[in-house]
Design an enzyme around this catalytic site. Structure first.
Site, PDB file in Angstrom:
ATOM      1  N   ASP A 175     -17.501 -46.561 -22.246  1.00 58.13           N
ATOM      2  CA  ASP A 175     -18.785 -45.864 -22.297  1.00 58.13           C
ATOM      3  C   ASP A 175     -18.645 -44.362 -22.403  1.00 58.13           C
ATOM      4  OD1 ASP A 175     -18.001 -45.735 -19.400  1.00 58.13           O
ATOM      5  OD2 ASP A 175     -19.924 -44.700 -19.261  1.00 58.13           O
TER       6      ASP A 175
ATOM      7  N   ASP B  15     -13.702 -42.485 -19.509  1.00 61.79           N
ATOM      8  CA  ASP B  15     -12.783 -43.331 -18.746  1.00 61.79           C
ATOM      9  C   ASP B  15     -12.468 -44.585 -19.554  1.00 61.79           C
ATOM     10  OD1 ASP B  15     -15.117 -44.814 -18.581  1.00 61.79           O
ATOM     11  OD2 ASP B  15     -15.578 -44.159 -16.544  1.00 61.79           O
TER      12      ASP B  15
ATOM     13  N   TYR C 212     -24.074 -46.629 -12.984  1.00 61.20           N
ATOM     14  CA  TYR C 212     -25.263 -46.839 -13.817  1.00 61.20           C
ATOM     15  C   TYR C 212     -26.292 -47.623 -13.022  1.00 61.20           C
ATOM     16  CZ  TYR C 212     -22.799 -44.922 -17.813  1.00 61.20           C
ATOM     17  OH  TYR C 212     -22.136 -44.072 -18.668  1.00 61.20           O
TER      18      TYR C 212
ATOM     19  N   GLU D 162     -18.676 -34.514 -20.238  1.00 65.33           N
ATOM     20  CA  GLU D 162     -18.254 -35.878 -20.549  1.00 65.33           C
ATOM     21  C   GLU D 162     -19.130 -36.467 -21.651  1.00 65.33           C
ATOM     22  OE1 GLU D 162     -16.747 -39.925 -18.297  1.00 65.33           O
ATOM     23  OE2 GLU D 162     -18.152 -38.602 -17.250  1.00 65.33           O
TER      24      GLU D 162
END
Length: 525
Positions: A102, A105, A254, A498
């Site tokens: 996603d 990572d 999330y 990110e």
């Protein structure tokens, strides 16, 4: 007699002079216009009617999906990426090797991955001709299918959906390239005992919208996607409960605030995919008043799909079908009216404007991943403006003031321009576009040299390195600036630095709408 000849000769010379002069003037004017046309075309359009900067930005943004792919990479042009996650799912005899990480990572979180697929599908469906014109349609479909192949395998039975690969605690305790990870990657599922209405419904939306994308190109695959979408929607609706409560460990990453918006979102996509009136009744008569938050604008994001649902359902009001029963029609009118409220709340000089803007002109909602809201909103606005254009709707009424499709489009352009560098820092937040990009994005694969030998923890020296990332993550859209329009370019700054796949999907949709000015299709089928 001589004077008459002289006068005739003089008259002929004068006529010749005037004619030659006129030819020279016309020629000069033509050359000037040609020069201006050629200059304009060379600067602003590569193909007829396309805008170079958005064509270039779209081509760049599409590349991030290649960077995020897991599995056996077949035709990947990213030199510093290789095969990874090849054994994901094996402990349950599943092939979950595909899909996408996603963000920076090596986790596969199902909620944002499914959202990425839904948004990417929507962009393709609305702007297929645009993408085809600039040679990005095949790339977009391939990226989408990489996700939907994973989602199909993650749904092995009607009421079971695998929602996560990897342990975020273990994963985040490491800083290593996904190609070399050796840590155990456990699977997490939702089922009848531990329901996940939000994530099952979002996955249903992803598969329903993708079924429309592949309907002509691969009808059997389209039917398979639709079958999974319908099963998942039934599972989501019959076994209600938030996946964040059923699986508390996901709350830190999330966390879903509610699930009602995903149910409406999924049913809306299923109605477009099937034209089954049951789904239209579901979003209007049965659940519209309770779930739809009619009359109240909201922000589109991976966690909240209400504004997007309102815009998507307004498509029916713009383009039909006309034969809709009375109760359903009233419900659709409420969705359309709320979509209008969303637009009116965004336009900078609207009497009902509720949005906050930075001094540089970026729509502001939250400091974490701030550009997500700006780009998501701009995506909805450009779609709505094209609905107006295609349906020949001349104006949008906002409490005494009228706006046209161009006004809406200009707002979307302003947000895209801010992202691409027209901001107080003159920084492009799309890596690879422009001359001033963040150099230290929070991304494991980008930060570690390909030839480096690292294990789980010794890779942290690359996280803390003062050198710029050795592998440029072309196409990554970072989180963005703070409200005061500063950006801290540090690898440890995941709040701003990110990138995520869902940011990229939203940006691809927006840019696809801006690469050229033309109408959208009247039917998604």
């Amino acid at each position: 007699m001589e004077s008459k000849k002289q006068r005739a000769k003089l008259g002929w010379c004068w006529w010749l002079f005037v004619s030659v002069f006129a030819v020279l003037v016309v020629t000069a004017a033509f050359l000037t216009l040609w020069k201006d046309f050629h200059f304009f075309r060379s600067r602003n359009s590569r193909a007829h009617g396309t805008v170079d900067k958005y064509v270039d930005a779209l081509n760049i943004a599409m590349q991030f999906f290649e960077i995020q792919k897991s599995g056996k990479l077949e035709k990947n042009g990213i030199e510093w990426r290789g095969d990874s996650g090849l054994y994901d799912g094996k402990e349950e005899d599943l092939d979950l090797s595909k899909g996408m990480y996603d963000a920076g990572d090596s986790m596969k979180f199902g909620f944002p991955m499914a959202f990425t697929a839904t948004v990417l599908s929507w962009g393709i469906l609305e702007y297929e001709d645009h993408m085809k014109k600039v040679r990005q349609l095949d790339h977009a479909r391939d990226s989408l299918k990489w996700i939907t192949d994973y989602l199909i395998n993650a749904h092995p039975s009607e009421n079971v959906l695998y929602i996560q690969v990897g342990d975020p605690g273990v994963d985040h305790a490491c800083w290593e390239r996904p190609e070399v990870m050796t840590e155990r990657r456990p699977l997490t599922q939702v089922n009848e005992s531990y329901p996940g209405t939000d994530i099952a419904a979002e996955t249903a939306a992803a598969m329903a919208s993708a079924s429309l994308v592949f309907k002509k190109a691969d009808s059997s695959y389209s039917k398979l996607l639709l079958k999974h979408a319908q099963q998942l929607f039934t599972f989501a609706d019959e076994y209600r409960g938030s996946y964040s409560k059923s699986v508390p460990q996901v709350q830190q990453f999330y966390n879903s605030s509610k699930y009602e918006d995903e149910l409406l979102w999924a049913a809306s996509w299923l109605y477009h995919a099937t034209e089954d009136p049951m789904y239209l009744n579901y979003v209007t008569v049965r659940n519209g008043k309770t779930f739809g938050n009619w009359g109240n604008p909201s922000w589109f994001s991976w966690d909240n799909k209400l504004a997007a649902t309102q815009v998507l359902l307004s498509r029916i009001s713009f383009f039909g079908p006309e034969e809709i029963p009375g109760e359903e029609k009233i419900g659709l009118q409420m969705y359309s009216k709320t979509a209008e409220y969303v637009m009116c709340s965004i336009l900078p000089d609207s009497p009902t404007k509720t949005t906050k803007m930075t001094d540089g002109g970026m729509l502001w909602v939250d400091e974490w991943n701030s550009l997500q809201y700006s780009i998501a909103t701009a995506f909805l606005v450009v779609i709505y403006s094209d609905y107006m254009l295609t349906s020949k709707t001349p104006t949008l009424y906002c409490s005494g003031k009228l706006y046209n499709a161009t006004d809406l489009r200009n707002f979307s352009i302003s947000q895209a321009e801010y992202l691409l560098g027209n901001n107080p820092m003159s920084m492009s937040y799309l890596i690879g576009y422009g001359n001033n990009n963040p150099q230290y994005i929070h991304h494991r694969g980008s930060s570690i040299p390909v030839n480096a030998t690292t294990g789980c923890t010794d890779g942290f020296k690359w996280l803390n390195s003062t050198d710029p990332n050795p592998n440029v993550a072309v196409g990554a859209m970072v989180g963005g600036p703070f409200f005061n329009e500063t950006y801290i370019d540090s690898r440890n700054n995941s709040m701003q630095g990110e990138p995520t796949t869902y940011n990229s999907a939203l940006l691809v949709g927006l840019l696809s709408g801006l690469v050229t000015t033309s109408s959208v299709v009247k039917s998604l089928k």
